[in-house]
Every structure is written in structure tokens, then in C-alpha cells.
Design a protein around this motif. Structure first.
Motif, PDB file in Angstrom:
ATOM      1  N   ALA A 118       0.836  -1.209   0.000  1.00 32.93           N
ATOM      2  CA  ALA A 118       0.000   0.000   0.000  1.00 32.93           C
ATOM      3  C   ALA A 118       0.866   1.253   0.000  1.00 32.93           C
ATOM      4  N   ASP A 119       1.940   1.232   0.758  1.00 32.46           N
ATOM      5  CA  ASP A 119       2.856   2.374   0.813  1.00 32.46           C
ATOM      6  C   ASP A 119       3.493   2.619  -0.552  1.00 32.46           C
ATOM      7  N   LEU A 120       3.775   1.552  -1.281  1.00 31.55           N
ATOM      8  CA  LEU A 120       4.408   1.668  -2.599  1.00 31.55           C
ATOM      9  C   LEU A 120       3.405   1.797  -3.744  1.00 31.55           C
ATOM     10  N   SER A 121       2.125   1.764  -3.445  1.00 31.86           N
ATOM     11  CA  SER A 121       1.118   1.754  -4.512  1.00 31.86           C
ATOM     12  C   SER A 121       1.229   2.972  -5.430  1.00 31.86           C
ATOM     13  N   ILE A 122       1.782   4.060  -4.959  1.00 29.47           N
ATOM     14  CA  ILE A 122       1.987   5.240  -5.800  1.00 29.47           C
ATOM     15  C   ILE A 122       2.867   4.910  -7.008  1.00 29.47           C
ATOM     16  N   LEU A 123       3.749   3.941  -6.856  1.00 32.58           N
ATOM     17  CA  LEU A 123       4.631   3.571  -7.968  1.00 32.58           C
ATOM     18  C   LEU A 123       3.835   3.016  -9.145  1.00 32.58           C
ATOM     19  N   GLY A 124       2.676   2.437  -8.872  1.00 31.85           N
ATOM     20  CA  GLY A 124       1.836   1.883  -9.924  1.00 31.85           C
ATOM     21  C   GLY A 124       0.686   2.779 -10.329  1.00 31.85           C
ATOM     22  N   ALA A 125       0.794   4.043  -9.990  1.00 31.53           N
ATOM     23  CA  ALA A 125      -0.265   5.008 -10.334  1.00 31.53           C
ATOM     24  C   ALA A 125      -0.201   5.362 -11.817  1.00 31.53           C
ATOM     25  N   ASP A 126      -1.215   6.052 -12.297  1.00 30.93           N
ATOM     26  CA  ASP A 126      -1.194   6.524 -13.682  1.00 30.93           C
ATOM     27  C   ASP A 126      -0.015   7.481 -13.857  1.00 30.93           C
ATOM     28  N   GLU A 127       0.355   7.707 -15.093  1.00 28.84           N
ATOM     29  CA  GLU A 127       1.563   8.478 -15.423  1.00 28.84           C
ATOM     30  C   GLU A 127       1.558   9.878 -14.791  1.00 28.84           C
ATOM     31  N   ARG A 128       0.441  10.558 -14.848  1.00 24.44           N
ATOM     32  CA  ARG A 128       0.355  11.920 -14.308  1.00 24.44           C
ATOM     33  C   ARG A 128       0.506  11.937 -12.781  1.00 24.44           C
ATOM     34  N   THR A 129      -0.162  11.020 -12.110  1.00 21.18           N
ATOM     35  CA  THR A 129      -0.077  10.937 -10.649  1.00 21.18           C
ATOM     36  C   THR A 129       1.338  10.568 -10.221  1.00 21.18           C
ATOM     37  N   PHE A 130       1.955   9.640 -10.940  1.00 24.47           N
ATOM     38  CA  PHE A 130       3.336   9.260 -10.621  1.00 24.47           C
ATOM     39  C   PHE A 130       4.282  10.444 -10.824  1.00 24.47           C
ATOM     40  N   ALA A 131       4.101  11.199 -11.894  1.00 21.91           N
ATOM     41  CA  ALA A 131       4.961  12.361 -12.153  1.00 21.91           C
ATOM     42  C   ALA A 131       4.825  13.396 -11.037  1.00 21.91           C
ATOM     43  N   ALA A 132       3.598  13.600 -10.554  1.00 27.70           N
ATOM     44  CA  ALA A 132       3.383  14.538  -9.440  1.00 27.70           C
ATOM     45  C   ALA A 132       4.085  14.030  -8.188  1.00 27.70           C
ATOM     46  N   TYR A 133       3.995  12.726  -7.922  1.00 26.92           N
ATOM     47  CA  TYR A 133       4.708  12.119  -6.786  1.00 26.92           C
ATOM     48  C   TYR A 133       6.205  12.334  -6.919  1.00 26.92           C
ATOM     49  N   ASP A 134       6.729  12.054  -8.091  1.00 26.24           N
ATOM     50  CA  ASP A 134       8.168  12.189  -8.331  1.00 26.24           C
ATOM     51  C   ASP A 134       8.621  13.634  -8.077  1.00 26.24           C
ATOM     52  N   ALA A 135       7.808  14.587  -8.494  1.00 28.41           N
ATOM     53  CA  ALA A 135       8.139  16.011  -8.275  1.00 28.41           C
ATOM     54  C   ALA A 135       8.105  16.367  -6.793  1.00 28.41           C
ATOM     55  N   THR A 136       7.172  15.798  -6.040  1.00 32.14           N
ATOM     56  CA  THR A 136       7.114  16.117  -4.607  1.00 32.14           C
ATOM     57  C   THR A 136       8.288  15.501  -3.858  1.00 32.14           C
ATOM     58  N   ILE A 137       8.744  14.348  -4.302  1.00 29.96           N
ATOM     59  CA  ILE A 137       9.943  13.759  -3.684  1.00 29.96           C
ATOM     60  C   ILE A 137      11.140  14.680  -3.937  1.00 29.96           C
ATOM     61  N   ARG A 138      11.255  15.205  -5.131  1.00 27.15           N
ATOM     62  CA  ARG A 138      12.370  16.125  -5.426  1.00 27.15           C
ATOM     63  C   ARG A 138      12.294  17.350  -4.523  1.00 27.15           C
ATOM     64  N   ARG A 139      11.076  17.866  -4.294  1.00 29.85           N
ATOM     65  CA  ARG A 139      10.923  19.039  -3.413  1.00 29.85           C
ATOM     66  C   ARG A 139      11.374  18.715  -1.989  1.00 29.85           C
ATOM     67  N   GLU A 140      11.061  17.501  -1.522  1.00 26.92           N
ATOM     68  CA  GLU A 140      11.500  17.125  -0.175  1.00 26.92           C
ATOM     69  C   GLU A 140      13.018  17.032  -0.076  1.00 26.92           C
ATOM     70  N   TYR A 141      13.658  16.788  -1.192  1.00 23.25           N
ATOM     71  CA  TYR A 141      15.117  16.689  -1.225  1.00 23.25           C
ATOM     72  C   TYR A 141      15.748  17.880  -1.940  1.00 23.25           C
ATOM     73  N   ALA A 142      15.108  19.026  -1.852  1.00 24.81           N
ATOM     74  CA  ALA A 142      15.617  20.234  -2.501  1.00 24.81           C
ATOM     75  C   ALA A 142      16.996  20.627  -1.979  1.00 24.81           C
ATOM     76  N   VAL A 144      19.447  18.729  -1.638  1.00 25.09           N
ATOM     77  CA  VAL A 144      20.469  17.909  -2.290  1.00 25.09           C
ATOM     78  C   VAL A 144      20.720  18.472  -3.688  1.00 25.09           C
ATOM     79  N   PRO A 145      21.971  18.807  -4.002  1.00 21.86           N
ATOM     80  CA  PRO A 145      22.281  19.335  -5.340  1.00 21.86           C
ATOM     81  C   PRO A 145      21.875  18.350  -6.436  1.00 21.86           C
ATOM     82  N   GLY A 146      21.498  18.890  -7.593  1.00 20.82           N
ATOM     83  CA  GLY A 146      20.976  18.099  -8.705  1.00 20.82           C
ATOM     84  C   GLY A 146      21.735  16.829  -9.034  1.00 20.82           C
ATOM     85  N   PRO A 147      23.056  16.907  -9.274  1.00 24.81           N
ATOM     86  CA  PRO A 147      23.787  15.679  -9.625  1.00 24.81           C
ATOM     87  C   PRO A 147      23.754  14.624  -8.514  1.00 24.81           C
ATOM     88  N   LEU A 148      23.876  15.057  -7.288  1.00 24.18           N
ATOM     89  CA  LEU A 148      23.836  14.110  -6.169  1.00 24.18           C
ATOM     90  C   LEU A 148      22.437  13.517  -6.000  1.00 24.18           C
TER      91      LEU A 148
END
Length: 190
Positions: A118-142, A144-148
């Protein structure tokens, strides 16, 4: 003192946890994520009071700079459960569920497997929902410099793709194909 039943603790657990999930640095690991995990379990007829408590406790402490969030979450949430009069049996059930969401080792019980899926179910979301998730993870790790960030994120995403299966319970296997596509696409974008 009589032990409090898991179902009797749910409203209080949500009230106790919400301020933690509302912390400003959380873009993904928020109450919205908790609700999505609860819904992933409930929509499949799998949500029990014990699982619901573990869901509220699993990202209770979240610091993107730390590596012991699950351990700290289990400790703080466990202390709160004890203060509420929860039984030692309930606390012994909830703690390993929270720790399983570290995703460091395969789940050892069906309940752990359900919560992890259930915690990982976001990985199997539709493309748009997954992209939004991926962007929020990047914000949480703002911080961390881009290459790292790219190096670390690739490691995490590959770790999921290298598993024999991402989802280990029959109730979540329908998400496997979409998760493989999402993770592969995310890797290409990095």
C-alpha cells in the motif's frame, strides 16, 4: 488500567499525527499520503484498525536528511500508544509494521506485506499521478544538489526495479506493470 482496543485509538491517532504530517518540509510524506495508503488498503477490503494505526505511524517522523525516520516514528508513535493505554500486544504488532516501511528488507508477515504494498502503490499510479509524486519527492530533497540527487534517486528507483516483484501480495499485483513503466521512465528522465 484496561487495554484500549485498536479501533478506539484511530480518531485520537489521526488527531495526534496530523500536526506532524503538516510540517512545512513535507511535500509527499503528508496526510495526503497517509490517506492514499489507507484508501489503497480500504478499497481492497484489507484495512484493519491495527493496519490503520501503523499507517498513521509509519511516516510520523520524517526528516529527508535522516536515515532513521522509521525507527524514530516507531519509537515516538509507540510511546504515544503506550500513553493511550494500548496493549503490549498491539504495540508489538504496530512497531514491525512501521519498520517494514523502510523498505530495507522483504516483509516477513502478511500484514507487513500489505502495508509495504500500500505504501508503494503510488509507484503503480497513472503516469500523471506518478509524475506529481516524483516532483514532490524532489521538493522534499531540494537541499540535495541536482547531480547528487540524480545519483541517489537512481539508486532508489533501480532498487525497486531490481526486485523480483515490487508488489508481493495478490491484492496489489495489478500495479506491477504500471510501476515498472513509471520507474523506467523516471530513470530515463534522471
Amino acid at each position: 488500567m484496561n487495554d484500549v482496543e485498536p479501533g478506539d485509538l484511530l480518531t485520537a491517532a489521526e488527531a495526534f499525527a496530523r500536526p506532524f504530517y503538516a510540517e512545512a518540509h513535507r511535500a509527499y510524506h503528508s496526510a495526503e499520503h497517509v490517506r492514499a495508503v489507507l484508501e489503497a488498503l480500504d478499497s481492497r477490503g484489507l484495512l484493519t484498525p491495527t493496519l490503520a494505526l501503523a499507517v498513521w505511524g509509519h511516516d510520523f517522523i520524517y526528516n529527508p536528511r535522516a536515515s532513521d525516520n522509521e525507527e524514530r516514528s516507531a519509537e515516538v508513535f509507540g510511546k504515544w500508544l503506550r500513553e493511550q493505554g494500548a496493549s503490549s500486544e498491539l504495540m508489538a504488532e504496530v512497531r514491525p509494521l512501521i519498520l517494514a516501511t523502510k523498505h530495507a528488507a522483504p516483509p516477513t508477515t502478511r500484514a507487513e506485506a500489505l502495508l509495504v504494498d500500500a505504501d508503494l502503490s503510488i509507484l503503480g499510479a497513472d503516469e500523471r499521478t506518478f509524475a506529481a509524486y516524483d516532483a514532490t519527492i524532489r521538493r522534499e530533497y531540494a537541499h540535495v544538489p541536482g547531480p547528487l540527487y540524480s545519483i541517489g534517486r537512481r539508486k532508489v528507483l533501480r532498487g525497486f526495479l531490481e526486485r523480483e516483484r515490487i508488489f508481493t501480495t495478490p491484492e496489489f499485483t495489478e500495479l506491477e506493470g504500471r510501476a515498472q513503466v513509471n520507474l523506467t521512465a523516471a530513470l530515463k528522465r534522471l
